[in-house]
Design a protein around this motif. Structure first.
Motif, mmCIF file in Angstrom:
data_model
loop_
_atom_site.group_PDB
_atom_site.id
_atom_site.type_symbol
_atom_site.label_atom_id
_atom_site.label_comp_id
_atom_site.label_asym_id
_atom_site.label_seq_id
_atom_site.Cartn_x
_atom_site.Cartn_y
_atom_site.Cartn_z
ATOM 1 N N GLY A 27 0.769 -1.221 0.000
ATOM 2 C CA GLY A 27 0.000 0.000 0.000
ATOM 3 C C GLY A 27 0.810 1.286 0.000
ATOM 4 O O GLY A 27 0.263 2.352 -0.273
ATOM 5 N N PHE A 28 2.102 1.193 0.292
ATOM 6 C CA PHE A 28 2.924 2.378 0.462
ATOM 7 C C PHE A 28 4.061 2.437 -0.556
ATOM 8 O O PHE A 28 4.438 1.427 -1.154
ATOM 9 N N SER A 87 -8.495 10.415 -4.437
ATOM 10 C CA SER A 87 -9.130 10.681 -3.141
ATOM 11 C C SER A 87 -10.164 11.782 -3.304
ATOM 12 O O SER A 87 -9.969 12.706 -4.102
ATOM 13 N N ASN A 118 -9.963 6.741 -2.288
ATOM 14 C CA ASN A 118 -9.921 7.105 -0.868
ATOM 15 C C ASN A 118 -10.965 8.185 -0.608
ATOM 16 O O ASN A 118 -11.317 8.956 -1.495
ATOM 17 N N LYS A 369 -0.063 11.454 5.165
ATOM 18 C CA LYS A 369 0.698 10.550 4.289
ATOM 19 C C LYS A 369 0.082 10.334 2.911
ATOM 20 O O LYS A 369 0.090 9.222 2.375
ATOM 21 N N ARG A 370 -0.449 11.402 2.341
ATOM 22 C CA ARG A 370 -0.955 11.335 0.968
ATOM 23 C C ARG A 370 -0.576 12.624 0.226
ATOM 24 O O ARG A 370 -0.128 13.592 0.825
ATOM 25 N N TYR A 377 4.928 7.129 2.231
ATOM 26 C CA TYR A 377 3.585 7.668 2.003
ATOM 27 C C TYR A 377 2.723 6.627 1.268
ATOM 28 O O TYR A 377 3.238 5.755 0.564
ATOM 29 N N TRP A 378 1.412 6.751 1.436
ATOM 30 C CA TRP A 378 0.494 5.918 0.674
ATOM 31 C C TRP A 378 0.778 6.080 -0.820
ATOM 32 O O TRP A 378 1.047 7.192 -1.290
ATOM 33 N N ASP A 380 -0.607 6.656 -3.818
ATOM 34 C CA ASP A 380 -1.695 7.198 -4.632
ATOM 35 C C ASP A 380 -1.028 7.894 -5.812
ATOM 36 O O ASP A 380 -0.466 8.993 -5.663
ATOM 37 N N SER A 421 -3.956 3.727 -2.999
ATOM 38 C CA SER A 421 -3.502 3.049 -1.775
ATOM 39 C C SER A 421 -2.753 1.755 -2.106
ATOM 40 O O SER A 421 -2.956 0.715 -1.481
ATOM 41 N N GLY A 422 -1.897 1.849 -3.118
ATOM 42 C CA GLY A 422 -1.041 0.718 -3.483
ATOM 43 C C GLY A 422 -1.655 -0.295 -4.413
ATOM 44 O O GLY A 422 -1.006 -1.286 -4.767
ATOM 45 N N GLN A 439 -9.465 3.866 0.863
ATOM 46 C CA GLN A 439 -9.269 3.862 2.309
ATOM 47 C C GLN A 439 -9.802 5.171 2.893
ATOM 48 O O GLN A 439 -9.793 6.212 2.235
#
Length: 446
Positions: A27-28, A87, A118, A369-370, A377-378, A380, A421-422, A439
Motif C-alpha cells: 500500500g505504500f 481521493s 480514498n 501521508k498522501r 507515504y500511501w 496514490d 492506496s497501493g 481507504q
C-alpha cells in the motif's frame, strides 16, 4: 496486497521533474531510486510517461444516500479513478442531509463497501445542530460544511447568531459555499418581472452575480478573522473575490484559504449559448475576465486548491427550463485532462497542477501521508501520457448520468494508470477487477 514496480517514470513532484523507478509494497511507496532491481507482482514500463501524485478532490457530490438515480459512491469514485483522482471529500447535501453523527457514520459505511477511491465526508452545519457539529472528530473527518447560500436542499445557514457560534467554536476547518441569499432573491425577482417564468439561462450569472458572491465571501472572511477560524472558501467564481486572499503567507501558516473549480477556469458566460443548463452551476460561471482573474490568483497563490464540485444530475433534469433545471454537473473524470490541456496551452505548469490538485490539498486539510510522492507515504499515483489525444463522447463517459459538459472536446493528454492506496485500479483504459481500494483518509489535528 500486491507489489508494483514502476520503471523510468518522469516524476512531477514538489516543484521538480526527474526520471526514477518507484517500488510500491503493501500500500505504500517503499523506495524511490534511479534504478531499482526488485521482484514485484506487477511491473509498469513508464518510459515517456509522467507520474503525478494522485489528485485529491476536496469538493464532490456523489449523491448517496437518497439521490442514487443521479449517481452513487461506486459509480462516481470509479469515474474519478479513471480521471486520475485518487481521493475525494464529499458534501453533506445528500438525502437526508448529513446533519447528525449517525448520518455521517452511515456515509462512511457506504464508502467502505463501495469506493474505488480514498474518501472523507464533510459534516453538515444547519441552523440548529451546533451540538452535533461540535462532536465531529477532526482526526477522521475532513471538515465542517456551511452553506452561506441555499445552493441545494435545506442546509442554508442564515441565522447570524448561529454563524457566529460556528466560527467561534468549530475545532476544525470550516468550508463554505458563499452566495448572499438576499441579493440572489432580489435579482431573481427582477428577472421574473422581465421574463416571467421563461428566464433564459444566460441570466444565471446576472441573478447569482458578483455582488452576491463577494458579500458572502467577505462576511466569511470577516467571521474567520474575528474568531481565528480555519476557513476554506469553495469555488471562487469572481475576480473580485480573489483579492480577499493573501499570497504573502506560507500555506502551512494560512488560516484562510480558497478553492477554484475546473469549470470556472474553463468556461465563461459566452458558453451558455451553446451549453445551456449543462454549465449551470452555483456559483455561476461568469465572465471571461473573471475566468482569467481566477487563473491568475491560482498561479500567484492567492487561490490554493483546484477541485471539481462534481455534482451530477440526469440529462432529463438538466433539459428542464432554467428555473426547474438543477445546478451542477459531472467533472471528476475530466478535471485532470482539462487542466493538462491548460498546460498544453501554456497557461499553467505541470508542477503547478500537481501543487494545486495534490500537495496543497494535503497541506490545507492536513491529510496524513498522501498527496506527495515520498517514501513511506500511501501509494496514490497517476501515470499520464501527455501526447495521447482523445475526444470525450458518450462511449467513454463513466458517470452514471451519462453526459459531460466536455462532450466533443478533444484532450491532448490521457490517464494511463491509476494506483489507489497501493492497488492498480485503472490501467490502459480498463479497470483492474473494479478493485475497491479506497481507504478512509485521516487528518492531523489543527
Amino acid at each position: 496486497m500486491s507489489s508494483i514496480l514502476i520503471k523510468s517514470a518522469t516524476v512531477v513532484n514538489e516543484g521538480r521533474q526527474f526520471i526514477t523507478d518507484i517500488l510500491v509494497k503493501d500500500g505504500f511507496i517503499e523506495r524511490i531510486d534511479a534504478q531499482i532491481d526488485a521482484a514485484a507482482d506487477t511491473e509498469i514500463n513508464a518510459e515517456g510517461l509522467h507520474l503525478l501524485p494522485g489528485c485529491i478532490d476536496d469538493q464532490v457530490h456523489f449523491r448517496e444516500p437518497g439521490l442514487t438515480h443521479k449517481a452513487t459512491i461506486f459509480t462516481e469514485s470509479r469515474a474519478a479513478v479513471a480521471g486520475g483522482i485518487t481521493s475525494f471529500m464529499e458534501m453533506p447535501n445528500t438525502v437526508p442531509n448529513t446533519l447528525t453523527q449517525q448520518l455521517l457514520a452511515d456515509k462512511y459505511d457506504i464508502a467502505s463497501r463501495n469506493s474505488l477511491a480514498n474518501y472523507s465526508f464533510f459534516m453538515g452545519a444547519g441552523n440548529d445542530n451546533l451540538d452535533e457539529v461540535l462532536r465531529t472528530d477532526a482526526r477522521n473527518v475532513c471538515g465542517i460544511k456551511v452553506f452561506m447560500g441555499s445552493s441545494t436542499g435545506n442546509m442554508l445557514v442564515d441565522n447570524p447568531v448561529t454563524l457566529d457560534q460556528l466560527f467561534a467554536e468549530s475545532p476544525m476547518l470550516i468550508a463554505t459555499h458563499c452566495e448572499d441569499e438576499a441579493t440572489i432573491k432580489h435579482n431573481l425577482a427582477i428577472a421574473k418581472k422581465q421574463y416571467g417564468e421563461n428566464i433564459p439561462v444566460t441570466m444565471h450569472p446576472v441573478i447569482r452575480n458578483e455582488e452576491a458572491c463577494y458579500l458572502s465571501s467577505s462576511l466569511a472572511v470577516e467571521l474567520a478573522k474575528k474568531h481565528g477560524t480555519r476557513l476554506h472558501i469553495l469555488h471562487i467564481s469572481t475576480e473580485k473575490e480573489t483579492h480577499l486572499f493573501d499570497n504573502n503567507i506560507p500555506l502551512k501558516d494560512k488560516k484562510i484559504t480558497a478553492e477554484a473549480c475546473v469549470h470556472h477556469l474553463w468556461f465563461s458566460d459566452a458558453d451558455y449559448e451553446t451549453k445551456g443548463n449543462l454549465i449551470k452551476w452555483n456559483p455561476a460561471v461568469k465572465t471571461a475576465a473573471d475566468r482569467e482573474g481566477i487563473l491568475k490568483a491560482v498561479l500567484d497563490d492567492r487561490i490554493d486548491v483546484i477541485a471539481t464540485d462534481h455534482a451530477p444530475h440526469t440529462i432529463e433534469e438538466k433539459a428542464q427550463p432554467y428555473l426547474q433545471a438543477p445546478s451542477g454537473g459531472p467533472l471528476v473524470q475530466h478535471a485532470l485532462p482539462a487542466m493538462l490541456e491548460l498546460y498544453h496551452q501554456g497557461k499553467i505548469t505541470l508542477e503547478q497542477i500537481t501543487q494545486k490538485m495534490a500537495h496543497n490539498v494535503v497541506d490545507c486539510f492536513r491529510i496524513e501521508k498522501r498527496g506527495y510522492i515520498r517514501e513511506g507515504y500511501w501509494a496514490d499515483l497517476v501515470l499520464v501520457d501527455l501526447n495521447n489525444p482523445w475526444t470525450v463522447d458518450k462511449g467513454n463517459i463513466l458517470y452514471q448520468c451519462g453526459w459531460s459538459p466536455f462532450e466533443g472536446t478533444q484532450f491532448t493528454s490521457s490517464v494511463q494508470s491509476t494506483i489507489v492506496s497501493g492497488n492498480l485500479v485503472w490501467n490502459k483504459g480498463t479497470f483492474v477487477n473494479n478493485h475497491l481500494a479506497g481507504q478512509r483518509m485521516t487528518f492531523k489535528a489543527l
